[in-house]
Design an enzyme around this catalytic site. Structure first.
Site, PDB file in Angstrom:
ATOM      1  N   PRO A   1       0.770  -1.261   0.000  1.00  0.00           N
ATOM      2  CA  PRO A   1       0.000   0.000   0.000  1.00  0.00           C
ATOM      3  C   PRO A   1       0.795   1.303   0.000  1.00  0.00           C
ATOM      4  O   PRO A   1       0.212   2.361  -0.199  1.00  0.00           O
ATOM      5  CB  PRO A   1      -0.847  -0.104   1.276  1.00  0.00           C
ATOM      6  CG  PRO A   1      -0.169  -1.093   2.154  1.00  0.00           C
ATOM      7  CD  PRO A   1       0.589  -2.026   1.257  1.00  0.00           C
TER       8      PRO A   1
ATOM      9  N   GLU B   1      13.632   6.277   2.374  1.00  0.00           N
ATOM     10  CA  GLU B   1      13.632   5.147   3.316  1.00  0.00           C
ATOM     11  C   GLU B   1      14.991   5.002   4.000  1.00  0.00           C
ATOM     12  O   GLU B   1      15.062   4.679   5.193  1.00  0.00           O
ATOM     13  CB  GLU B   1      13.226   3.849   2.610  1.00  0.00           C
ATOM     14  CG  GLU B   1      11.870   3.891   1.894  1.00  0.00           C
ATOM     15  CD  GLU B   1      10.719   4.445   2.716  1.00  0.00           C
ATOM     16  OE1 GLU B   1      10.739   4.328   3.955  1.00  0.00           O
ATOM     17  OE2 GLU B   1       9.782   5.008   2.118  1.00  0.00           O
TER      18      GLU B   1
ATOM     19  N   TYR C   1       4.639  15.083   6.036  1.00  0.00           N
ATOM     20  CA  TYR C   1       5.818  15.076   5.172  1.00  0.00           C
ATOM     21  C   TYR C   1       6.144  16.481   4.676  1.00  0.00           C
ATOM     22  O   TYR C   1       7.250  16.991   4.874  1.00  0.00           O
ATOM     23  CB  TYR C   1       5.577  14.183   3.944  1.00  0.00           C
ATOM     24  CG  TYR C   1       5.342  12.724   4.228  1.00  0.00           C
ATOM     25  CD1 TYR C   1       6.328  11.783   3.956  1.00  0.00           C
ATOM     26  CD2 TYR C   1       4.126  12.263   4.734  1.00  0.00           C
ATOM     27  CE1 TYR C   1       6.119  10.433   4.182  1.00  0.00           C
ATOM     28  CE2 TYR C   1       3.909  10.918   4.969  1.00  0.00           C
ATOM     29  CZ  TYR C   1       4.912  10.006   4.691  1.00  0.00           C
ATOM     30  OH  TYR C   1       4.699   8.673   4.933  1.00  0.00           O
TER      31      TYR C   1
ATOM     32  N   ARG D   1      -0.769   0.845  -4.489  1.00  0.00           N
ATOM     33  CA  ARG D   1      -0.123   1.928  -3.734  1.00  0.00           C
ATOM     34  C   ARG D   1      -1.171   3.010  -3.501  1.00  0.00           C
ATOM     35  O   ARG D   1      -1.727   3.570  -4.449  1.00  0.00           O
ATOM     36  CB  ARG D   1       1.054   2.467  -4.544  1.00  0.00           C
ATOM     37  CG  ARG D   1       1.863   3.521  -3.827  1.00  0.00           C
ATOM     38  CD  ARG D   1       3.044   3.934  -4.704  1.00  0.00           C
ATOM     39  NE  ARG D   1       3.827   5.000  -4.099  1.00  0.00           N
ATOM     40  CZ  ARG D   1       4.837   5.611  -4.717  1.00  0.00           C
ATOM     41  NH1 ARG D   1       5.182   5.243  -5.946  1.00  0.00           N
ATOM     42  NH2 ARG D   1       5.503   6.575  -4.103  1.00  0.00           N
TER      43      ARG D   1
ATOM     44  N   LYS E   1      -1.259   6.043  -2.663  1.00  0.00           N
ATOM     45  CA  LYS E   1      -1.012   7.350  -3.277  1.00  0.00           C
ATOM     46  C   LYS E   1      -1.649   7.425  -4.667  1.00  0.00           C
ATOM     47  O   LYS E   1      -2.088   8.499  -5.092  1.00  0.00           O
ATOM     48  CB  LYS E   1       0.506   7.550  -3.377  1.00  0.00           C
ATOM     49  CG  LYS E   1       0.936   8.784  -4.129  1.00  0.00           C
ATOM     50  CD  LYS E   1       2.456   8.868  -4.234  1.00  0.00           C
ATOM     51  CE  LYS E   1       2.874  10.113  -4.989  1.00  0.00           C
ATOM     52  NZ  LYS E   1       4.344  10.268  -5.021  1.00  0.00           N
TER      53      LYS E   1
END
Length: 611
Positions: free
Chosen positions: A267, A297, A384, A564, A566
């Site tokens: 996801p 990451e 973010y 995903r 997004k």
């Protein structure tokens, strides 16, 4: 601000007890879609006369609880929606402060565990073997095993996992060997050791027909064999990114840095599981153009995994600092103008998110209040990009990138292995810049941290790489029908992949375009043939928002072929908002729901108002 309380968990608070270590012995059963095993938790009392404690669980079956070889009493409380059920364990003797006890809990997960996705062989690339992966962030570890499911508690872990012998198990830990399963010759046991204390949302497991390629001195890339060569090529910059990150953040303490490319239903873009970053296959563009996700990451190895938000209200501490580091890594690799280009793109993403929520929505605050709010529902680009914007603004106020990177390194050093709040961060910022307190006092902290909507100040951005994207997008937005023949394929000749994506992002902010414009865009640029997932996503949204019926099957295909969020959530929303595809979008969701990741299925259902 008073001492923060974690409102997302039901367990005993850290003032009562703390989990120090987990030893997990479990078996993965694909036929019953369950993990069965024993979680042995070493728990340290934080007070005198501790007689019972509470752990988080969610949809777990508990067989028994054992302390010092004796079964003890426990009680599972009522299920509290997304939070699961509290599990109270009675201790046979009262513990004094700092005394430790090992609690062995025999448990089984539910086939519908919100932390696990079980894939049939047909849902994998190889089509031969089943596949399992976990996603515990934010509060799903409790759906794998009983735990103190809060980022304020950090523990080390060891594990022994039994799986069918033709499959490979990996965890967010250093691999520690494999042996045949003494109880079943058709199975194998994989062993793991995580010596660095981590919050339990970073516990991760994957089981599948996995292969690996070495792409650096401390990096293997893992995936099914069908993707392994492509993945090794795509992520070949990993070691150079790691070296830059160490220069910015300090030593890399985790030993190994492996990458796992998951099946398409994963996801998220990536998940910073220590020693083994999970990434979406939608990053496999063929030209390394989406490798900024790897930089992101990698950066979490310092901000997030070493310095951790104490509660999910302060999630921006994890993500804002990580985006800030990610963009510095990309800046070192591709130039300072590139860093500014991505920073400005991020501001655009923030504008879009705030427009979607509405500018007074509480989820647009940097520090959110998650009392009775599922963190998955509150998740967005705000922590973010609003977080990054604050740090970028502070960089510009306090003397530039080198000065602020000095602060960042000191911040990581100061708070490594700890879980902190926004106040801890702010107090350290003030002490680090004690000679610049006058400047810091000019910041409208209340607006930045606790108010909804766009930040009170927009940082300054170098526009060099963005100007061409704006210019071309403006040509399309202002074009009359008779101007459409002035566009041709050479418009894109001098633009990088990143700039083409930004051009579409700019057009999308002004969408919808007249249908004739979008058809002409396809004629001259042939975006339908582009496989880069970010470009394809924005292009298909533009088509659907401009009501181009021919794009409906393409958009439905992208929304379901990968998961995903997004991409999948906005595509489904756009399809549902277009009268010609509304019913089809809902039918498609209902047809695919059972094979979707549980969190994706839940959130798309909410978006479409069908669940």
């Amino acid at each position: 601000m008073p001492e923060v309380e974690d409102t997302c968990f039901l367990t005993s608070p850290i003032t009562v007890c703390r989990t120090k270590h987990l030893h997990l012995r479990c078996s993965v059963d694909f036929s019953s879609r369950a993990l069965t095993g024993i979680a042995a938790l070493t728990i340290q009392s934080q007070e005198d006369n501790l007689r019972s404690l509470v752990l988080d669980t969610k949809a777990l079956t508990i067989e028994k609880v054992v302390i010092n070889g004796q079964e003890v009493k426990y009680a599972l409380g009522e299920r509290q929606s997304y939070k699961g059920s509290p599990m109270e364990i009675s201790l046979p003797i009262a513990l004094s402060k700092n005394q430790e006890v090992v609690i062995e809990i025999s448990f089984e997960t539910s086939p519908k565990s919100s932390a696990l996705q079980w894939l049939t062989p047909e849902q994998t690339s190889g089509k031969e073997h089943p596949y399992l992966f976990s996603q515990c962030q934010a509060i799903h570890c409790r759906a794998v095993l009983p735990c103190q499911d809060t980022p304020s508690v950090k523990l080390t872990y060891t594990a022994e996992v039994s799986v069918p012998k033709e499959l490979v198990a990996l965890m967010s830990a250093v691999r520690d060997g494999e042996t045949p399963d003494p109880e079943d010759p058709s199975r194998k046991i994989y062993k793991f050791n995580q010596k660095v204390p981590i919050p339990c949302y970073l516990i991760a497991l994957v089981v599948g027909a996995l292969e690996s390629r070495k792409i650096g001195p401390r990096t293997l890339v893992w995936s099914e064999k069908e993707q392994v060569e492509k993945s090794a090529y795509e992520f070949s910059e990993t070691e150079s990114m790691l070296k830059i990150a160490e220069d910015l953040g300090g030593p890399y303490v985790w030993g190994q840095y492996d990458l796992l490319v998951l099946p398409p239903s994963f996801p998220y873009g990536g998940m910073e599981n220590p020693c083994l970053t999970f990434v979406t296959p939608t990053l496999l563009a063929g030209d390394k153009s989406l490798s900024n996700v790897i930089a992101h990451e990698i950066s979490h190895s310092w901000t997030g995994n070493l310095v951790t938000n104490k509660t999910w209200d302060h999630f921006w501490l994890n993500e804002g600092h990580t985006v800030y580091l990610e963009r510095h890594i990309c800046g070192r690799l591709f130039g300072e103008k590139f860093r500014h280009f991505h920073a400005l793109g991020g501001w655009g993403e923030l504008q879009n998110t705030i427009k979607t929520f509405g500018e007074t929505h509480p989820f647009t605050k940097l520090v959110v209040d998650l009392t009775d709010v599922d963190p998955d529902v509150a998740y967005s680009s705000v922590p973010y990009e609003k977080g990054f914007a604050l740090l970028f603004h502070l960089e510009q106020l306090l003397g530039g990138p080198e000065v602020f990177l000095g602060f960042l390194k000191a911040y990581v050093e100061r708070f490594s292995y700890k879980s902190i709040t926004t106040d801890d961060w702010k107090n350290f910022l003030y002490s680090h810049f004690k000679d610049k307190v006058d400047i810091l006092n000019q910041v409208d902290w209340n607006a930045w941290l606790y108010s909804p909507g766009l930040p009170p100040v927009k940082p300054n951005y170098d526009m060099t790489l963005t100007n061409a994207c704006i210019a071309l997008s403006q040509r399309w937005i202002t074009a009359k029908e008779e101007d459409l023949n002035t566009f041709n394929a050479t418009d894109l000749k001098d633009l990088s992949t990143h700039q083409v994506n930004e051009f579409l992002a700019q057009v999308l902010q002004q969408a919808p375009l007249p249908l004739g414009h979008v058809k002409r865009m396809q004629e001259v640029y042939n975006f339908n043939a582009v496989n880069n997932s970010e470009i394809r996503f924005r292009w298909l949204r533009l088509c659907i928002q401009s009501k181009w019926e021919e794009a409906i099957p393409l958009a439905l295909k992208m929304a379901t072929e990968q998961g995903r969020m997004k991409f999948t959530r906005p595509l489904f929303k756009d399809l549902a908002a277009f009268d010609k595809s509304h019913d089809q979008a809902i039918r498609t969701y209902q047809a695919h729901k059972a094979s979707m990741h549980p969190v994706t299925a839940m959130l798309v259902g909410k978006d479409l108002k069908v669940d």
